[in-house]
Structure formats: C-alpha cells, structure tokens
Design a protein around this motif. Structure first.
Motif, PDB file in Angstrom:
ATOM      1  N   ASP A 103       0.662  -1.077  -0.065  1.00 20.54           N
ATOM      2  CA  ASP A 103       0.090   0.133  -0.045  1.00 20.54           C
ATOM      3  C   ASP A 103       0.883   1.230  -0.021  1.00 20.54           C
ATOM      4  N   GLU A 104       2.033   1.247   0.715  1.00 19.63           N
ATOM      5  CA  GLU A 104       2.833   2.027   0.833  1.00 19.63           C
ATOM      6  C   GLU A 104       3.544   2.666  -0.370  1.00 19.63           C
ATOM      7  N   LEU A 132       3.805   5.558  -5.643  1.00 18.03           N
ATOM      8  CA  LEU A 132       3.873   5.826  -7.076  1.00 18.03           C
ATOM      9  C   LEU A 132       2.879   6.718  -7.543  1.00 18.03           C
ATOM     10  N   ALA A 133       1.420   6.807  -6.871  1.00 14.36           N
ATOM     11  CA  ALA A 133       0.506   7.462  -7.131  1.00 14.36           C
ATOM     12  C   ALA A 133       0.832   8.947  -6.888  1.00 14.36           C
ATOM     13  N   LYS A 136       3.704  10.139  -6.995  1.00 15.93           N
ATOM     14  CA  LYS A 136       4.724  10.623  -7.883  1.00 15.93           C
ATOM     15  C   LYS A 136       4.176  10.706  -9.477  1.00 15.93           C
ATOM     16  N   THR A 137       3.081   9.904  -9.661  1.00 18.23           N
ATOM     17  CA  THR A 137       2.464  10.101 -10.999  1.00 18.23           C
ATOM     18  C   THR A 137       1.795  11.263 -11.083  1.00 18.23           C
ATOM     19  N   LYS A 138       0.998  11.854  -9.877  1.00 21.34           N
ATOM     20  CA  LYS A 138       0.551  13.252  -9.664  1.00 21.34           C
ATOM     21  C   LYS A 138       1.199  14.335 -10.136  1.00 21.34           C
ATOM     22  N   ASN A 139       2.510  14.264  -9.246  1.00 17.31           N
ATOM     23  CA  ASN A 139       3.521  15.413  -9.445  1.00 17.31           C
ATOM     24  C   ASN A 139       3.910  15.359 -10.824  1.00 17.31           C
ATOM     25  N   GLU A 140       4.351  14.296 -11.417  1.00 18.92           N
ATOM     26  CA  GLU A 140       4.684  14.474 -12.819  1.00 18.92           C
ATOM     27  C   GLU A 140       3.523  14.810 -13.798  1.00 18.92           C
ATOM     28  N   ALA A 141       2.432  14.412 -13.540  1.00 22.06           N
ATOM     29  CA  ALA A 141       1.446  15.093 -14.252  1.00 22.06           C
ATOM     30  C   ALA A 141       1.099  16.715 -14.059  1.00 22.06           C
ATOM     31  N   ARG A 142       1.380  16.967 -12.866  1.00 19.24           N
ATOM     32  CA  ARG A 142       1.301  18.303 -12.740  1.00 19.24           C
ATOM     33  C   ARG A 142       2.340  19.181 -13.446  1.00 19.24           C
ATOM     34  N   ASP A 143       3.382  18.466 -13.338  1.00 23.18           N
ATOM     35  CA  ASP A 143       4.772  19.358 -14.121  1.00 23.18           C
ATOM     36  C   ASP A 143       4.387  19.408 -15.439  1.00 23.18           C
ATOM     37  N   VAL A 144       3.906  18.290 -16.155  1.00 15.04           N
ATOM     38  CA  VAL A 144       3.515  18.191 -17.444  1.00 15.04           C
ATOM     39  C   VAL A 144       2.493  19.575 -17.813  1.00 15.04           C
TER      40      VAL A 144
END
Length: 185
Positions: free
Chosen positions: A41-42, A47-48, A50-58
C-alpha cells in the motif's frame, strides 16, 4: 496432474508460503501478511503521488509553452523577418505563385535542405515563420497537384513527412527546455 512449470505463479507462492509457514502460528502469519500488504500500500501510494506530481509538472510545462506561443502571436511578425526567412528557405522559389508543377519538387528539396541546415539553432519564433512558409508551399502544391508527375509527388510527400518530423522534434526540445527551466529556481 499439471506439470510443475505450468502452475500459476500465485499458486506457487501460496504453496511456498504454506510450506515455510509450518513453524509459525496463524497470528504470526496474519501479522506477516499485514506487514507485506502495508508495504505494498505504501509503495502504491508513493507511485500514485509521483504520477500526480509528474502530471502536474507536465500540465504546467504545457501551459507555459502555450502562454509563450500566445505571447509570440500577440507580438506579431517582426518587420522584414518573414521576407528574410522566405529568401533563406525558398531561395529562387520565394515567389511561390510563379513556381510551376515541374519545379515544385525542387522547391521542396531546397526548402527542406535549408530547414535541415538551420533548424537546430532556431527558436520557436523561427519555427513560426518556417511554418507559415511551409503552409504557403503546401497550398501551392495543392493548387498544382493534378499537374505534378507521380514520382515528384511521392518525393514531395516524403519531404513533407520529414518536415513534420523535424518540427515535432523541435516541439519536444522546446518542451524539454520549459521543463528544465521549471526545475531551476
């Protein structure tokens, strides 16, 4: 009975856990499973995020690129720059209305050679000028299309594809530039 190598991986893991857990109590096994599930779960939460941060950066990088493009369009063309670019990219073919069907292929060849030679140093503003010229070149080709021989038409299509690839590569480089600038304070 199924051969050993055909058993599902989850069944093999379960059998392995049962065999290695013969010396443990049910409570210990539950605690072990609970710890492993917590770890999974951790990792999933990390990973979720990290994905949210990458999507925000994009999204931020794309918004910045769009803002830069809007600013360039609002500024409008620099006086004389369009004519200069036409001379550089089209040479003797700069008067597109006088380009014949027989010389359309040569106009594209010349144009693409100039783009290949210059594109690595171009800014996005330079690409805006090149795109305007390319659009006019394509319009002329469409007007003459029925009079262009097949082998020249095929070469023109290949050169058009190459231009689009060079332009997309420039878009990617510009996007990478924006992302790099984003990371710098």
């Amino acid at each position: 009975m199924k051969p050993y190598h055909l058993l599902p991986l989850s069944l093999l893991l379960f059998c392995g856990a049962v065999l290695t857990s013969c010396d443990t109590t049910p409570r210990e096994r539950k605690e072990t499973v609970s710890r492993e599930v917590d770890k999974l779960d951790e990792r999933a939460a990390d990973l979720a995020n990290k994905t949210k941060n990458e999507a925000r950066d994009v999204r931020e990088a794309l918004a910045r690129r769009k803002a830069e493009e809007k600013e360039r369009k609002a500024r409008g063309p620099v006086p004389g720059k369009q004519l200069q670019m036409e001379q550089e990219l089209l040479g003797n073919y700069k008067y597109l209305s006088s380009v014949s069907a027989d010389s359309m292929r040569d106009a594209y060849v010349f144009f693409l050679q100039q783009v290949r030679d210059r594109n690595k140093t171009w800014t996005m503003e330079d690409w805006d000028y090149a795109n305007a010229i390319y659009k006019r070149l394509n319009e002329r080709e469409e007007a003459l299309h029925d009079d262009i021989i097949l082998r020249h038409a095929t070469k023109i299509k290949a050169l058009q594809a190459e231009y689009v690839a060079l332009e997309k590569r420039a878009d990617v480089r510009d996007y990478q530039r924006v992302k790099k600038e984003q990371k710098q304070p």
